[in-house]
Motif scaffolding. Sequence first.
Motif, PDB file in Angstrom:
ATOM      1  N   ARG A   1       0.863  -1.172   0.000  1.00  0.00           N
ATOM      2  CA  ARG A   1       0.000   0.000   0.000  1.00  0.00           C
ATOM      3  C   ARG A   1       0.911   1.236   0.000  1.00  0.00           C
TER       4      ARG A   1
ATOM      5  N   ALA B   1      -2.155   5.934   1.366  1.00  0.00           N
ATOM      6  CA  ALA B   1      -3.266   5.445   0.530  1.00  0.00           C
ATOM      7  C   ALA B   1      -4.230   4.613   1.364  1.00  0.00           C
ATOM      8  N   GLU B   2      -5.494   4.579   0.931  1.00  0.00           N
ATOM      9  CA  GLU B   2      -6.514   3.838   1.661  1.00  0.00           C
ATOM     10  C   GLU B   2      -6.564   2.365   1.248  1.00  0.00           C
ATOM     11  N   ARG B   3      -6.211   2.075   0.012  1.00  0.00           N
ATOM     12  CA  ARG B   3      -6.299   0.685  -0.442  1.00  0.00           C
ATOM     13  C   ARG B   3      -4.941   0.215  -0.963  1.00  0.00           C
TER      14      ARG B   3
END
Length: 553
Positions: free
Chosen positions: A353, A357-359
């Motif tokens: 990741r 970042a979220e994902r």
Amino acid sequence: MKDILLVLRLIWRKQRTSLIRGTALAVAVVAMGVALLGLSGWFITAAGAAGLAGIGIAFNVFQPSAAVRLLALGRTAARYGERLLTHDATLKSLTDIRVSLLRGVLALPFQTLSRLRGAETMNRLVADVDALDGIALRLFIPAVSAVVVYLGTFAILAWLTSPVLAGWIVLSFTLGVGAVLVWTARHAMAPSRRAEKALQAFRIRIIDLLRARDDLVVYGRLPDQAAAVTTAETRMRENLDATDRLERRAGLMLALTTTLSAGTALWLGGALVARGTITPAQAALGFFATLALAETVQPLRRGLADLGRMLDAARRVRRLLPRDGETVPAPALARAPVPPGRPALEMTGIAYRHPGAERTVIRDFSLSLAPGETVALAGASGRGKSTVLALAAGLIQPEKGQILLAGQPLTNLTETGLRAEMTYLPQRSMLLGQSFFDMLALADPEIDENRALAVLEAVAMSRTVAGRGGLHARLSENGAGLSGGEQRRLAVARALVRRPRVLLLDEPTEGLDRPTALRVLRGIREILPRAAILTASHRKAEQEWADRLIRMS
């Protein structure tokens, strides 16, 4: 101040002997100056008094005049030696700091390095380190010299004149000068910092202008960039003028302090003469010695005027310097053969990741790459192809999973050992060197001309090299003047010179027409028949060239 003390400790550690000798000579220079002026005043006054008393014929003029000549010549010689030793020590230590700073920059995380601007990084390596030269030359050495000379002056004047006169001279001068220097340091902090920021902004803008001048001309933005450079230069000069004005005010206050201290010493000396405690010649000795003490504070004045600039530079440099105890990676050992049946590169259960970042961009990715095999990563932009290459190269670390190189985890390999086994060619590469041969020799200093020509032939660059005058033809910075495809092929050739066990390529034939791309791809495999090659590509030619295709989704 801890950042300045750290830099001073580094300078002291690298050049201790030269700094000790230079500081001793600096003390000798100032001490001889005080002795020279004090002795001259005593000599003139004593000779005049002897003449008025009618005993001039009995006055010994030879010893004082010889001492004056000795002090004058000795002061000149000591000044030369002091400048030679201290400047040499400072420049050598700053060279060591610059090398350590470059090593620290190269050790930064891959994400940080990818965001660095070339002009800004150059400023860190050049301008910030240059700003540190005053720490030793205009702060440490003058301060040590001043303290030693003040103590010595008090002891000698107390012996030759009167403890009262000696105490007043040293105490009044020290307190007055100390107050002025503290005022200078406080008021110069902000202007010197603004001046340094303006100077760096000017340098960054002019470097950007020079590097991008061709593109600026093409897009018609050269006048705008030139106007930005002019504006930055005007701001820089305004801030530098402000610092100079403050330094001149400090010089005026120091001159007034010296005048007040010397005038009071002359009055006190006259009072002691009237009491019969000392002679007029001794009073003159104290007066002229006070005037000579002003020499001790001139370097400090400039150093404190630049204190804010040096503090900021030391803070930025400290962040990038390797920590104490860090060592240079050990040289690479001889390559061990890959055990039979063992993949050259193996990635298992990889997840990654990007910071913030979220994902995850990569989830549960696995790959096994055998010696002599070519695997291409395909997929739309943003699917993680370049990230896989960066992970395989050890530039970033996965959140989960394991990466093995010839059966060894990447984390067990030294940086030098890893780079000896693996070469990574990113999408954008810098070309360093003054000729084709220099650029290839950067990858292997022992390369000869025959091998260089063979590699250039493999990437379809032979005709270009011959047309430009041969291997040693002079090239512009970063290969300026070569087409984008020629620059790319030259970067590929430099990677091939390394002869790695694993070659990582990120769009190696970008900018090439299909026939040239196919020729380059064939040449890569001819030069490295047993290397494991992993490439990220959008082009059909590269995907057809690969033995296996992995689609990133």
